[in-house]
Design an enzyme around this catalytic site. Structure first.
Site, PDB file in Angstrom:
ATOM      1  N   GLU A  46     -43.253  28.288 -27.019  1.00  0.00           N
ATOM      2  CA  GLU A  46     -42.830  26.901 -27.495  1.00  0.00           C
ATOM      3  C   GLU A  46     -44.075  26.062 -27.494  1.00  0.00           C
ATOM      4  OE1 GLU A  46     -40.106  23.264 -25.780  1.00  0.00           O
ATOM      5  OE2 GLU A  46     -41.110  24.470 -24.293  1.00  0.00           O
ATOM      6  N   LYS A 119     -34.087  22.557 -31.027  1.00  0.00           N
ATOM      7  CA  LYS A 119     -33.817  22.628 -29.698  1.00  0.00           C
ATOM      8  C   LYS A 119     -32.655  21.687 -29.460  1.00  0.00           C
ATOM      9  CE  LYS A 119     -36.057  21.999 -25.296  1.00  0.00           C
ATOM     10  NZ  LYS A 119     -37.538  21.548 -24.710  1.00  0.00           N
ATOM     11  N   CYS A 160     -36.561  26.948 -24.240  1.00  0.00           N
ATOM     12  CA  CYS A 160     -37.013  26.316 -22.968  1.00  0.00           C
ATOM     13  C   CYS A 160     -35.992  25.632 -22.266  1.00  0.00           C
ATOM     14  CB  CYS A 160     -38.210  25.308 -23.273  1.00  0.00           C
ATOM     15  SG  CYS A 160     -39.111  25.253 -21.781  1.00  0.00           S
TER      16      CYS A 160
END
Length: 285
Positions: A46, A119, A160
């Site tokens: 990330e 995300k 994440c």
């Protein structure tokens, strides 16, 4: 007749900083290393191109994808090194406003972009350590689930904090995912508590390989990340793990290889047939 060796995933662990040019140079060296070691596809962490908690300072580097030099630079690297690339993620401006998105790309060995993913879940937490993170103050969450065919299998995309939401991974499997990417920049405290546990759980409950390239070490913006880039097979066995801490030594990166056996998914799902066994029932209390 001997079976062909399993294709290799290369996990690149970085300690990305506040200068995108330096990060790009590190990625270029890592991809050359991955190619030399026989990887079919490389995975970055990330915020691989820019990791900077100072949102005023970082704003000078962040543009809409059409105006950013970063995707084209990574497309060129994939072409030159002749391997597929999961870019981890990068901060970009959304196409329809001035908020940021945290976006992954999957790039084929010919340099073409095969998938994008923003995300979904924003890291808005106050940790027991006292750390406070409010991603939603600057970032807009994505709204689309993405799965794409790669040389390692059908790849589901996440980033994440998404790791904590198993319903996303069930949706990826429902769309055919056999392999799941989880690029990350986990804090040290949450990494020590949950990183291995959650990654192995996601692999077991989905019957997928999980490939999680991570940031690791102390960064130029002052934060520290957990490292331990991890590849896990569908049975929950750790296939490869990068060292914790400094994340790269003299090279600026660590690289570990993991074999992605094409029959492992079918074997795990046959042994524990979750899809067949799953039932949703109304339970009265």
């Amino acid at each position: 007749m001997e079976a062909s060796p399993a294709p290799l995933a290369a996990l690149v662990q970085m300690t990305s900083g506040i200068d995108p040019a330096v990060n790009l140079a590190t990625i270029d060296h890592a991809l050359a290393d991955a190619t030399a070691r026989g990887a079919a596809m490389a995975f970055l962490p990330e915020m691989s191109l820019l990791l900077d908690r100072d949102r005023v300072r970082s704003a000078a580097h962040i543009a809409r994808e059409a105006d950013s030099p970063w995707p084209a630079a990574l497309q060129d690297m994939a072409r030159r090194h002749g391997l597929w690339l999961h870019t981890g993620s990068m901060p970009l401006l959304s196409d329809d406003g001035d908020r940021r998105v945290n976006r992954s790309h999957v790039i084929a060995a010919d340099g073409s972009i095969r998938a994008r993913y923003d995300k979904i879940h924003m890291f808005d937490v106050t940790l027991p350590s006292g750390e406070n993170w409010t991603e939603s103050a600057a970032y807009a969450g994505g709204g689309a689930i993405e799965v794409v065919d790669t040389p390692l299998g059908r790849l589901g995309l996440s980033i994440c904090y998404d790791l904590r939401f198993p319903e996303l991974y069930r949706a990826l499997v429902d769309r055919g995912a056999e392999l799941i990417a989880v690029p990350a920049a986990f804090t040290v405290s949450t990494g020590e508590a949950h990183w291995h546990l959650l990654l192995r759980a996601r692999a077991i409950e989905t019957g997928c390989h999980v490939v999680a390239a991570a940031q690791g070490g102390t960064h130029a913006d002052g934060r520290a990340t957990y490292g331990h880039s991890l590849a896990v097979d569908p049975w929950g066995t750790v296939l490869a793990e990068a060292a914790a801490g400094k994340g790269g030594g003299d090279r600026g990166y660590d690289l570990v290889l993991a074999p992605i056996a094409p029959d492992a998914v079918a074997g795990a799902r046959q042994a524990i047939p979750l899809a067949r066994s799953r039932a949703v029932r109304s339970i009265e209390i």
